[in-house]
Design a protein around this motif. Sequence first.
Motif, PDB file in Angstrom:
ATOM      1  N   ILE A 925       0.876  -1.183   0.000  1.00 53.52           N
ATOM      2  CA  ILE A 925       0.000   0.000   0.000  1.00 53.52           C
ATOM      3  C   ILE A 925       0.904   1.222   0.000  1.00 53.52           C
ATOM      4  O   ILE A 925       1.720   1.389   0.904  1.00 53.52           O
ATOM      5  N   TRP A 926       0.770   2.051  -1.012  1.00 50.34           N
ATOM      6  CA  TRP A 926       1.617   3.234  -1.153  1.00 50.34           C
ATOM      7  C   TRP A 926       0.804   4.480  -0.820  1.00 50.34           C
ATOM      8  O   TRP A 926      -0.304   4.687  -1.351  1.00 50.34           O
ATOM      9  N   THR A 927       1.386   5.308   0.031  1.00 49.02           N
ATOM     10  CA  THR A 927       0.685   6.507   0.498  1.00 49.02           C
ATOM     11  C   THR A 927       0.282   7.409  -0.660  1.00 49.02           C
ATOM     12  O   THR A 927      -0.880   7.831  -0.762  1.00 49.02           O
ATOM     13  N   GLY A 928       1.223   7.730  -1.537  1.00 51.42           N
ATOM     14  CA  GLY A 928       0.921   8.648  -2.634  1.00 51.42           C
ATOM     15  C   GLY A 928      -0.140   8.112  -3.566  1.00 51.42           C
ATOM     16  O   GLY A 928      -1.000   8.860  -4.053  1.00 51.42           O
ATOM     17  N   VAL A 929      -0.113   6.809  -3.833  1.00 53.08           N
ATOM     18  CA  VAL A 929      -1.109   6.203  -4.715  1.00 53.08           C
ATOM     19  C   VAL A 929      -2.488   6.269  -4.077  1.00 53.08           C
ATOM     20  O   VAL A 929      -3.484   6.600  -4.733  1.00 53.08           O
ATOM     21  N   THR A 930      -2.557   5.976  -2.787  1.00 49.06           N
ATOM     22  CA  THR A 930      -3.857   6.025  -2.110  1.00 49.06           C
ATOM     23  C   THR A 930      -4.411   7.437  -2.086  1.00 49.06           C
ATOM     24  O   THR A 930      -5.604   7.655  -2.350  1.00 49.06           O
ATOM     25  N   TYR A 931      -3.567   8.403  -1.783  1.00 54.66           N
ATOM     26  CA  TYR A 931      -4.043   9.784  -1.788  1.00 54.66           C
ATOM     27  C   TYR A 931      -4.488  10.219  -3.183  1.00 54.66           C
ATOM     28  O   TYR A 931      -5.496  10.924  -3.342  1.00 54.66           O
ATOM     29  N   SER A 932      -3.747   9.814  -4.223  1.00 53.68           N
ATOM     30  CA  SER A 932      -4.140  10.208  -5.577  1.00 53.68           C
ATOM     31  C   SER A 932      -5.445   9.539  -5.977  1.00 53.68           C
ATOM     32  O   SER A 932      -6.279  10.142  -6.667  1.00 53.68           O
ATOM     33  N   LEU A 933      -5.628   8.297  -5.552  1.00 53.78           N
ATOM     34  CA  LEU A 933      -6.895   7.610  -5.809  1.00 53.78           C
ATOM     35  C   LEU A 933      -8.045   8.355  -5.124  1.00 53.78           C
ATOM     36  O   LEU A 933      -9.112   8.575  -5.731  1.00 53.78           O
ATOM     37  N   ALA A 934      -7.841   8.737  -3.869  1.00 50.30           N
ATOM     38  CA  ALA A 934      -8.879   9.482  -3.153  1.00 50.30           C
ATOM     39  C   ALA A 934      -9.173  10.812  -3.841  1.00 50.30           C
ATOM     40  O   ALA A 934     -10.333  11.234  -3.940  1.00 50.30           O
ATOM     41  N   ALA A 935      -8.140  11.465  -4.329  1.00 53.74           N
ATOM     42  CA  ALA A 935      -8.338  12.738  -5.036  1.00 53.74           C
ATOM     43  C   ALA A 935      -9.154  12.521  -6.301  1.00 53.74           C
ATOM     44  O   ALA A 935     -10.032  13.335  -6.638  1.00 53.74           O
ATOM     45  N   THR A 936      -8.881  11.429  -7.024  1.00 56.25           N
ATOM     46  CA  THR A 936      -9.654  11.130  -8.233  1.00 56.25           C
ATOM     47  C   THR A 936     -11.112  10.894  -7.884  1.00 56.25           C
ATOM     48  O   THR A 936     -12.028  11.349  -8.605  1.00 56.25           O
ATOM     49  N   MET A 937     -11.358  10.208  -6.784  1.00 59.60           N
ATOM     50  CA  MET A 937     -12.739   9.985  -6.350  1.00 59.60           C
ATOM     51  C   MET A 937     -13.435  11.310  -6.047  1.00 59.60           C
ATOM     52  O   MET A 937     -14.593  11.523  -6.430  1.00 59.60           O
ATOM     53  N   LEU A 938     -12.742  12.197  -5.368  1.00 60.85           N
ATOM     54  CA  LEU A 938     -13.327  13.505  -5.078  1.00 60.85           C
ATOM     55  C   LEU A 938     -13.656  14.266  -6.354  1.00 60.85           C
ATOM     56  O   LEU A 938     -14.710  14.902  -6.467  1.00 60.85           O
ATOM     57  N   LEU A 939     -12.767  14.208  -7.311  1.00 60.62           N
ATOM     58  CA  LEU A 939     -12.974  14.922  -8.571  1.00 60.62           C
ATOM     59  C   LEU A 939     -14.170  14.380  -9.343  1.00 60.62           C
ATOM     60  O   LEU A 939     -14.703  15.067 -10.225  1.00 60.62           O
ATOM     61  N   HIS A 940     -14.592  13.172  -9.013  1.00 65.11           N
ATOM     62  CA  HIS A 940     -15.729  12.566  -9.704  1.00 65.11           C
ATOM     63  C   HIS A 940     -16.919  12.373  -8.779  1.00 65.11           C
ATOM     64  O   HIS A 940     -17.760  11.487  -9.010  1.00 65.11           O
ATOM     65  N   GLY A 941     -17.001  13.196  -7.745  1.00 68.77           N
ATOM     66  CA  GLY A 941     -18.194  13.253  -6.917  1.00 68.77           C
ATOM     67  C   GLY A 941     -18.379  12.114  -5.952  1.00 68.77           C
ATOM     68  O   GLY A 941     -19.474  11.936  -5.402  1.00 68.77           O
ATOM     69  N   MET A 942     -17.334  11.337  -5.683  1.00 72.94           N
ATOM     70  CA  MET A 942     -17.444  10.195  -4.781  1.00 72.94           C
ATOM     71  C   MET A 942     -16.803  10.546  -3.438  1.00 72.94           C
ATOM     72  O   MET A 942     -15.797   9.969  -3.031  1.00 72.94           O
ATOM     73  N   GLU A 943     -17.392  11.482  -2.747  1.00 70.94           N
ATOM     74  CA  GLU A 943     -16.795  12.031  -1.533  1.00 70.94           C
ATOM     75  C   GLU A 943     -16.668  10.998  -0.430  1.00 70.94           C
ATOM     76  O   GLU A 943     -15.644  10.920   0.249  1.00 70.94           O
ATOM     77  N   HIS A 944     -17.708  10.207  -0.250  1.00 76.92           N
ATOM     78  CA  HIS A 944     -17.675   9.193   0.809  1.00 76.92           C
ATOM     79  C   HIS A 944     -16.516   8.228   0.599  1.00 76.92           C
ATOM     80  O   HIS A 944     -15.707   7.978   1.504  1.00 76.92           O
ATOM     81  N   GLN A 945     -16.409   7.666  -0.603  1.00 78.03           N
ATOM     82  CA  GLN A 945     -15.340   6.720  -0.882  1.00 78.03           C
ATOM     83  C   GLN A 945     -13.973   7.385  -0.792  1.00 78.03           C
ATOM     84  O   GLN A 945     -12.995   6.755  -0.357  1.00 78.03           O
ATOM     85  N   ALA A 946     -13.906   8.638  -1.203  1.00 73.52           N
ATOM     86  CA  ALA A 946     -12.619   9.342  -1.205  1.00 73.52           C
ATOM     87  C   ALA A 946     -12.059   9.473   0.199  1.00 73.52           C
ATOM     88  O   ALA A 946     -10.903   9.111   0.468  1.00 73.52           O
TER      89      ALA A 946
END
Length: 964
Positions: A925-946
């Motif tokens: 599990i890589w910190t930067g990858v997880t944060y970037s994934l969460a950011a992508t979720m936010l950018l696409h309206g998936m706030e809960h998952q992000a």
Amino acid sequence: MPLYFTTTKNYFEDEDSYRDSYNYRKHGYNGDLHGLVPETHRGDDRVSNLFNDDDVNACSLIVKMVNGSLFHYRKSSWPAEEYVSRATLQLLDFDGGAPPKHAWRRRLNSHANRLKEFSVTFMEAVQMLRLGVRLWSYVREEASQGRKAPIDPFTREQCKPSASQGVPLGGMGSGSISRGFRGEFKHWQIVPGSCETSPVMANQFSIFVSREGGNKKYSSVLAPGHHEGLKKNGDLGISSWDWNLTGQHSTYHALFPRAWTVYDGEPDPDLKISCRQISPFIPHNYRESSLPTAVFVYTLVNTGRERAKVSLLMTWANSIGGVSHHSGGHINEPFMQVLYTFFYLCFTSLYIFCSLTHSVIYAEERMECLGFFYITSKSAKDNPPVTFAIAACQTQNVTVTVLPNFGLAGENYGTAKDMWDTMVQDGEFKMENFNSGPSIPSSVGDTLCAAVSASTWVEPQGKRTVVFALAWSSPKVKFQKGSTYHRRYTKFYGTSERSAVNLVHDALKNYEWWEEEIEKWQNPILQDEKLPEWYKFTLFNELYFLVAGGTVWTDGEPPRIEERANSGSRHNKSVKSRDQKYVKQTFTENESMNERIPSPTSVLPNTASGDNSEAAESYYVLQEQQNPENVGRFLYLEGVEYIMWCTYDVHFYASFALLDLFPKIELAIQRDFARAVLHEDRGKVKFLADGTWGLRKVRGAVPHDLGTHDPWNEMNAYNIHDTSKWKDLNSKFVLQVYRDFAATGDMSFGRDVWPAVCAAIDYMEQFDRDGDGLIENDGFPDQTYDAWTVLGVSAYCGCLWLAALQAGAAMAQRLGDHAFAEKCKIKFLKAKSVFEAKLWNGSYFNYDSGSSGNSRSIQADQLAGQWYAASSGLPSLFDEVNVRRTLQKIFEFNVMKVGGGRMGAVNGMKPNGKVDDSCMQSREIWTGVTYSLAATMLLHGMEHQAFATAEGIFTTGWSEEGFG
């Protein structure tokens, strides 16, 4: 409640008319987007199982998975009242003494978890055996040259890593000192590329309290005595000090770049103490943020019935970590100078790593500041000298005294025990110490120290503030292959080692203004009630790497190269004149947008012979242009274990912070890489993965890093694989450049780097083996996941390539290069259809188009290109429905099926719900990858998952449940 409440289909439909309903808001089920509930023996009817009486997890599931706000706050809410009594918080709530509402908190007696290192399986070890042998040989070869290999898994640190860190000291790029949450001064990174992890235990704050009447006395180091080597019987060193702090009632509160330590009745039950640590990290301020200094503000509140004389003591050893204080020959020589209204007292000392210790005493109007420790030294391996200054403010109510020198062992100085006994007895030192003469040189093995004390009386129910400051000055940065630069702060304080005097003085004058600026920056986020609490303080605390990441910030001037003449004598030579011709040819601002820059290799010396160091010193290809807004040049390490400057695939994830807070630094880094793209270094390098030889740097290829021992001039210190064959770096360069260009609107920057952008895109065409517009991977780890093999079309590299084509087209259009814009658009449309046809399986993109056992794995980072496209304002690469479907699949598998969703996103997950164990990186599990994934979720309206995804990193990396 009925056994089956209702069915999913009949419960409600996810339509606009339902979204304001009670059921939607409270229960949150809307297809695949909310309400993820594990399947039970009754079947996969999520709603009925959620409310099933037999479901023992129903209550917790409602809290953790349905109500988003409760989910985010379940243990992310760390109110200060849980760590410090409300009464104490109220008493300290003046002059900034109370800890903030939002912070990372620890009790000082908390256990510091040992950090685990990565592990490999037996089969992986067998597969990497040849690589290990080559790497071991390379490490030994570098050591024989007096250098540390950039990757060295064989040398173990004496101090094992543990989760005991706190907020680091100082600004950016001037050498850093970190502090543990218990108060240790540790992780010394004064010398570039070197990190001395062990704490220097003589560096402490201590307190001495004497109640009026003399019946009550307290003394203690303000740190728990849970350290190896302390409390040795008969010891005359620091073990003889009183380590009476248990830490049970003392707490640490971190909100970078500040930290608070609250001593709630320790060691004196009737004295409340707060120490506030402040460093000058101020976004968009390129002066203050470069300063190597920090301030410690002590707030004292007397809740007792008697007056209390309180003496605070700061002790400091002549050391920059490691064993630098044991070399002997250290001399403290005090003297006094009068300069306007300032009085200086300097002490000199000679020792390895630091040769001149200086102390300062000065007074100005109402504030008298006594500072100490002027350390300028001959250093090991000819490292430049370092200077320290410590100071305390003397006011009408605070008296400052000093002890120029004491030792931890040996017979030539007063001992640490003598010093401590004096403070216990008198609460201060003799004023005659200001007139003491030179000390006797220390012997080998001795540690020479000094101390400054600030004493004050605190009335019953009264309050008092005492302020200390620390500064260090290492004006020169010397890399091991000869290049020497001046640090950024020398533009404002000069290149003398004595600048520590002025640094510590200005810190005491300006720290209140620093705090005002810091609060203006942080308050909009801290006061946003829509954000989870853990996110608020973690957002700031994650910025520690810009200070403690081994950062180097130069003044932007060309280096001086230390050359050795035939006689053996050394002389310095500036390379500025040699740079001008190349820089002018590489970046000519007046060129037409549609013209290509001629190849810079035509003016490079022929280095085919493989003498890399000579080639690097003979032509400095990456020297910065003269720029009226020159903010200097910036480096940071991939990590203390991976000593490579500005590793570009890591910068891809880390650069958003610089772009937002210090955009001029971010543009400077991108300019450095743009120059590098157009440069070729024909020196030969052995690649350790397969033992083949190749060029150090190929024209058109983005370098993996800017180097280790001669950054900017000898790039690509990474030598495991030939990164000129990697399929992600060039795309990441185009994406970062476009993002920065779009965010800043800096047309000059865009014009400067445009030739490199074109070259980077053109270079990648060689990897389109079948002419379909899409690049293919070559069956080895040819991307940032350098242990994870990929073959054919790759979800990760292919998505990055699509985004890079889109970014290239947009940037070309903006700069007027319409032909190149059209070329990128055509290639993008062609490649996109191929990408989707080969990888899309209806719910996510396969790992690659091969036929291996992990080709259908779910990669957490598969939408990295979409992340950058959305962040940069570019159109979506794929249909929005497919993007959200992919993100939901990653959330359900890579996030929620690992550690109950409380660890972040595992890099690889198989379709059967098992972690992809094809290599060590696929199961990490890589910190930067997880944060970037969460950011992508936010950018696409998936706030809960992000926020649920990102919170896993917080839980694993920052909380006491994990490694924090």
